[in-house]
Design a protein around this motif. Structure first.
Motif, PDB file in Angstrom:
ATOM      1  N   THR A 169      71.831  38.695  75.734  1.00  0.00           N
ATOM      2  CA  THR A 169      70.492  38.656  75.158  1.00  0.00           C
ATOM      3  C   THR A 169      70.323  37.635  74.067  1.00  0.00           C
ATOM      4  N   VAL A 170      71.415  37.543  73.255  1.00  0.00           N
ATOM      5  CA  VAL A 170      71.185  36.493  72.155  1.00  0.00           C
ATOM      6  C   VAL A 170      71.371  35.324  72.657  1.00  0.00           C
ATOM      7  N   MET A 171      72.186  34.849  73.682  1.00  0.00           N
ATOM      8  CA  MET A 171      71.993  33.731  74.183  1.00  0.00           C
ATOM      9  C   MET A 171      70.620  33.354  74.716  1.00  0.00           C
ATOM     10  N   PHE A 172      69.972  34.302  75.579  1.00  0.00           N
ATOM     11  CA  PHE A 172      68.788  34.026  75.963  1.00  0.00           C
ATOM     12  C   PHE A 172      67.819  33.744  74.693  1.00  0.00           C
ATOM     13  N   TRP A 173      67.810  34.532  73.671  1.00  0.00           N
ATOM     14  CA  TRP A 173      66.980  34.502  72.366  1.00  0.00           C
ATOM     15  C   TRP A 173      67.377  32.933  71.748  1.00  0.00           C
ATOM     16  N   ARG A 174      68.434  32.440  71.769  1.00  0.00           N
ATOM     17  CA  ARG A 174      68.396  31.229  71.128  1.00  0.00           C
ATOM     18  C   ARG A 174      67.968  30.190  72.088  1.00  0.00           C
ATOM     19  N   ASP A 175      68.250  30.349  73.374  1.00  0.00           N
ATOM     20  CA  ASP A 175      67.675  29.270  74.302  1.00  0.00           C
ATOM     21  C   ASP A 175      66.158  29.435  74.386  1.00  0.00           C
ATOM     22  N   TRP A 176      65.563  30.448  74.195  1.00  0.00           N
ATOM     23  CA  TRP A 176      64.221  30.550  74.173  1.00  0.00           C
ATOM     24  C   TRP A 176      63.394  29.999  72.970  1.00  0.00           C
ATOM     25  N   LEU A 177      64.140  30.143  71.785  1.00  0.00           N
ATOM     26  CA  LEU A 177      63.685  29.645  70.503  1.00  0.00           C
ATOM     27  C   LEU A 177      63.534  28.061  70.692  1.00  0.00           C
ATOM     28  N   ILE A 178      64.475  27.438  71.361  1.00  0.00           N
ATOM     29  CA  ILE A 178      64.776  26.196  71.454  1.00  0.00           C
ATOM     30  C   ILE A 178      63.493  25.681  72.135  1.00  0.00           C
ATOM     31  N   GLU A 179      63.085  26.259  73.259  1.00  0.00           N
ATOM     32  CA  GLU A 179      62.057  25.857  74.030  1.00  0.00           C
ATOM     33  C   GLU A 179      60.685  26.170  73.343  1.00  0.00           C
ATOM     34  N   VAL A 180      60.635  27.321  72.593  1.00  0.00           N
ATOM     35  CA  VAL A 180      59.240  27.435  71.862  1.00  0.00           C
ATOM     36  C   VAL A 180      59.058  26.353  70.920  1.00  0.00           C
ATOM     37  N   GLY A 181      60.500  26.080  70.026  1.00  0.00           N
ATOM     38  CA  GLY A 181      60.078  24.983  69.028  1.00  0.00           C
ATOM     39  C   GLY A 181      59.904  23.755  69.764  1.00  0.00           C
ATOM     40  N   GLU A 182      60.044  23.288  71.064  1.00  0.00           N
ATOM     41  CA  GLU A 182      59.584  22.239  71.610  1.00  0.00           C
ATOM     42  C   GLU A 182      58.151  22.158  72.137  1.00  0.00           C
ATOM     43  N   ARG A 183      57.465  23.381  71.805  1.00  0.00           N
ATOM     44  CA  ARG A 183      56.057  23.516  72.191  1.00  0.00           C
ATOM     45  C   ARG A 183      55.822  23.343  73.499  1.00  0.00           C
ATOM     46  N   THR A 184      56.755  24.042  74.364  1.00  0.00           N
ATOM     47  CA  THR A 184      56.305  23.800  75.897  1.00  0.00           C
ATOM     48  C   THR A 184      56.304  25.523  76.442  1.00  0.00           C
ATOM     49  N   ARG A 185      56.108  26.382  75.452  1.00  0.00           N
ATOM     50  CA  ARG A 185      55.881  27.470  75.912  1.00  0.00           C
ATOM     51  C   ARG A 185      54.613  28.153  75.331  1.00  0.00           C
ATOM     52  N   PRO A 186      54.006  29.290  75.850  1.00  0.00           N
ATOM     53  CA  PRO A 186      52.434  29.604  75.520  1.00  0.00           C
ATOM     54  C   PRO A 186      52.504  30.419  73.911  1.00  0.00           C
ATOM     55  N   VAL A 187      53.607  30.544  73.506  1.00  0.00           N
ATOM     56  CA  VAL A 187      53.770  31.345  71.902  1.00  0.00           C
ATOM     57  C   VAL A 187      54.449  30.161  71.415  1.00  0.00           C
ATOM     58  N   SER A 188      54.230  30.463  69.904  1.00  0.00           N
ATOM     59  CA  SER A 188      54.581  29.372  68.905  1.00  0.00           C
ATOM     60  C   SER A 188      55.745  30.216  68.023  1.00  0.00           C
ATOM     61  N   LEU A 189      56.668  29.324  67.176  1.00  0.00           N
ATOM     62  CA  LEU A 189      57.501  30.131  66.418  1.00  0.00           C
ATOM     63  C   LEU A 189      56.751  31.000  65.332  1.00  0.00           C
ATOM     64  N   GLY A 190      55.591  30.426  64.672  1.00  0.00           N
ATOM     65  CA  GLY A 190      54.850  31.345  63.914  1.00  0.00           C
ATOM     66  C   GLY A 190      54.437  32.633  64.535  1.00  0.00           C
ATOM     67  N   GLN A 191      53.859  32.677  65.639  1.00  0.00           N
ATOM     68  CA  GLN A 191      53.648  33.663  66.384  1.00  0.00           C
ATOM     69  C   GLN A 191      54.738  34.895  66.526  1.00  0.00           C
ATOM     70  N   ILE A 192      55.691  34.300  66.662  1.00  0.00           N
ATOM     71  CA  ILE A 192      57.072  34.968  66.826  1.00  0.00           C
ATOM     72  C   ILE A 192      57.351  35.757  65.371  1.00  0.00           C
ATOM     73  N   LEU A 193      57.260  34.921  64.351  1.00  0.00           N
ATOM     74  CA  LEU A 193      57.477  35.296  63.049  1.00  0.00           C
ATOM     75  C   LEU A 193      56.485  36.338  62.679  1.00  0.00           C
ATOM     76  N   ILE A 194      55.189  36.079  62.951  1.00  0.00           N
ATOM     77  CA  ILE A 194      53.799  37.160  62.709  1.00  0.00           C
ATOM     78  C   ILE A 194      54.196  38.395  63.394  1.00  0.00           C
ATOM     79  N   PHE A 195      54.480  38.322  64.419  1.00  0.00           N
ATOM     80  CA  PHE A 195      55.084  39.650  65.287  1.00  0.00           C
ATOM     81  C   PHE A 195      56.050  40.464  64.642  1.00  0.00           C
ATOM     82  N   THR A 196      57.182  39.720  64.123  1.00  0.00           N
ATOM     83  CA  THR A 196      58.381  40.343  63.516  1.00  0.00           C
ATOM     84  C   THR A 196      58.041  40.657  61.806  1.00  0.00           C
ATOM     85  N   SER A 197      57.300  40.035  61.170  1.00  0.00           N
ATOM     86  CA  SER A 197      57.364  40.165  59.939  1.00  0.00           C
ATOM     87  C   SER A 197      55.756  40.303  59.233  1.00  0.00           C
TER      88      SER A 197
END
Length: 392
Positions: A297-325
């Motif tokens: 799961t951590v491997m999936f998480w890290r790969d997903w963050l890279i994709e999100v960071g490339e702005r190829t996914r429907p969510v942003s890194l900021g949205q992930i941080l908002i959800f979390t914090s």
């Protein structure tokens, strides 16, 4: 308030000055960690954050140094969350900064705002409360107003300001008048343009006397500065007074270059590296089946963050941080405790296929899925369909 000047002095951080984190820690150390008084209870709906804040910050008994208790109220008027341990506060100030940036009090480009004049707001002292809100936002929540223009920051830090660009003027008609004067090719043409603008000229308190074409640019600069700075002088004074809350204004005045990144230049975008380094992972015992699933799961998480960071996914890194914090970027002093990743094992929580979060202690609970595609889809769906921030 000290007058501004047409040129900006070169200003560099003195090596003997404290860094930003040190200054902010000193300000934060003033806060009372005890329970929030009733006067610091802020009831808020997400579509009326600014008006809720104005009511609360206008209370005579409001205590900036005391803990805040932010309660988001839904459409049925029920409170969301019983105790504010940081998540609601961060969420509230994040939304408040967005509303302030887009409010009647500010004008100009999205990340370079000047103050605008609202006469009734000056009479009501609202700019003072705006400054107080921003100060409390910085010191209590680490949420910074990164939308000030160089000019506005110069004014609140008592530094000389830049010459005024005509395009900074938000009044289209006045801009056109000044362009006409500035572009006049003869003295007579410039004088005629000034006469046409005489009504506005009088309100700005500027001279209409032009002795030579060479004085034209000076006169235009004088009028532009009178509009951009002079007419909002009282509003600036109120804002600056409000920013003195919790000592923030004094810190800005004493260490203008140290504090400057919090106010101008826009917010630094999150990078995948920031998110990868942010969390501590609570793993199970090495060699166990639980640990194997967690490693995957951590491997999936890290790969997903890279994709999100490339702005190829429907969510942003900021949205992930908002959800979390509750915050869309990492505060200058970080969070009160190290953000943590936990796992939603079926034997502990039942079958849970979407991510969950506790924004108070900044804990993200990841679902366990056999394939990366499943993990990615459930993470994105869970975040996009969640409320503005989620409690477990």
């Amino acid at each position: 308030m000290s007058p501004s000047h047409p040129t900006t002095e070169s200003c560099h951080v003195d090596p003997s000055e404290p860094d930003l984190e040190t200054v902010l820690q000193r300000l934060e150390n003033q806060l009372d960690a005890g329970p929030a008084p009733m006067s610091n209870l802020i009831n808020v709906m997400r579509d009326t954050v600014l008006s809720s804040a104005l009511r609360a910050f206008s209370r005579q008994s409001f205590s900036p140094e005391k803990r805040l208790n932010i309660v988001f109220v839904d459409s049925e008027n029920t409170g969301e969350g019983a105790v504010d341990d940081g998540g609601p506060t961060r969420e509230f100030f994040r939304l408040l900064n967005v509303e302030l940036k887009n409010s009647q009090y500010f004008c100009g480009p999205d990340e370079s705002k000047n103050l605008t004049l609202v006469s009734r707001a000056v009479l009501a002292g609202e700019y003072r409360n705006v400054g107080k809100m921003l100060a409390v936002s910085v010191v209590h929540a680490g949420i910074t107003p990164s939308f000030f223009s160089e000019r506005l920051y110069s004014l609140i830090s008592y530094r000389p300001s830049l010459p005024v660009d005509i395009e900074e003027i938000d009044d289209w008609e006045l801009r056109q008048m000044l362009h006409k004067i500035k572009n006049a090719e003869t003295l007579e043409g410039a004088q005629e343009a000034i006469i046409e603008a005489s009504a506005v000229w009088g309100m700005l308190g500027c001279s209409t006397y032009l002795r030579s074409l060479q004085e034209r640019d000076v006169l235009v600069e004088e009028a532009a500065r009178a509009y951009v700075e002079g007419r909002v002088k009282e509003a600036i004074e109120q804002l600056t007074e409000g920013l003195k809350t919790l000592g923030l204004g004094d810190a800005i005045k004493t260490y203008p270059e140290v504090m400057k990144p919090m106010f101008i230049g826009g917010s630094k975008p999150l990078e995948a590296e920031d998110m990868l380094e942010l969390f501590r992972v609570n793993f199970s015992r090495p060699g166990s089946n639980r640990r194997r699933l967690e490693n995957q799961t951590v491997m999936f998480w890290r790969d997903w963050l890279i994709e999100v960071g490339e702005r190829t996914r429907p969510v942003s890194l900021g949205q992930i941080l908002i959800f979390t914090s509750g915050a869309d970027r990492i505060p200058p002093l970080g969070f009160g405790q190290k953000p943590t990743i936990q796992f939603l094992h079926p034997e502990d929580h039942g079958i849970r296929i979407f991510p969950e979060a506790n924004t108070c202690d900044v804990t993200l609970r990841l679902p366990l899925h056999e394939s990366y595609i499943q993990f990615r889809e459930r993470m994105e769906s869970g975040i996009l369909q969640s409320p503005t921030f989620g409690f477990a």
